[in-house]
Write a protein that holds these residues in place. Structure first.
Motif: not given
Length: 216
Positions: A92-108
């Motif tokens: 927000k401070e840098r007016c950067a273009k982005g998206v929200d990372l809600l979550g994720g995982l890596t599994i075997g």
């Protein structure tokens, strides 16, 4: 990996015709995708890997293992991508273009069926975030093989209409070690257009599966 993909196709009853149709659609989607994000990412006006793939081409393509041919598996390619994760306040401070990372995982998963590993990663990510499949607007699934992509989409219950709409690895190439970041970057650009929720998922040799959820 081609042998594992063929075994996956045999086990799940995914025909060569289905695989070829998926590959053809991937190339068509890539060729009709918006050019701006490709120019921004690659500095070129077109993608040299995409082509006018047809049933005739698929029929005469050399077989690699069973129903797996050079037409319905991805092309090994050089490539790179990077993803920067920052706080919302920093962006927000840098007016950067982005998206929200809600979550994720890596599994075997099952190392004998590595192509299916993203299914459980997708399912667990959706469950942990209380996201319904019907809420998703964009999904990027790794296309190392058409059989693997079909198996993951079917296994996770994802609507194929929202999957890899700008073409996947079958059309764009599979840069080993960078493909996960490429999927995330592709999803980033897609949800800038579609809005809403999006997910990306990838398999890795040995049975690893990873998934992330992003929102605009």
């Amino acid at each position: 990996m081609a042998q594992a993909a063929n075994q996956l196709a045999v086990t799940l009853g995914i025909s060569k015709a289905e695989q070829d149709a998926w590959a053809i659609a991937s190339h068509q989607a890539a060729r009709s995708a918006p050019v701006d994000h490709i120019v921004e990412l690659l500095g070129v006006s077109n993608d040299p890997f995409t082509r006018e793939l047809s049933e005739r081409h698929c029929a005469r393509a050399p077989k690699v293992s069973g129903s797996i041919s050079v037409a319905n598996m991805s092309v090994a390619a050089d490539g790179a991508a990077f993803v920067v994760v920052v706080s919302s306040q920093w962006a927000k401070e840098r007016c950067a273009k982005g998206v929200d990372l809600l979550g994720g995982l890596t599994i075997g998963g099952n190392p004998e069926m590595p192509g299916l590993a993203p299914v459980e990663a997708l399912n667990q990510t959706l469950s942990s975030l209380n996201i319904c499949r019907s809420d998703l607007r964009s999904v990027e699934i790794m296309e190392a093989f058409a059989a693997q992509a079909i198996a993951c989409v079917d296994g996770a219950g994802i609507d194929p209409v929202i999957v890899n709409n700008w073409g996947g690895s079958l059309a764009r190439g599979h840069p080993i070690g960078a493909s996960g970041a490429v999927l995330a970057v592709q999803l980033f650009h897609r949800i800038q257009v579609t809005g809403g929720l999006g997910m990306a998922a990838i398999a890795a040799a040995g049975g690893l599966g990873s998934a992330i959820a992003l929102s605009l």
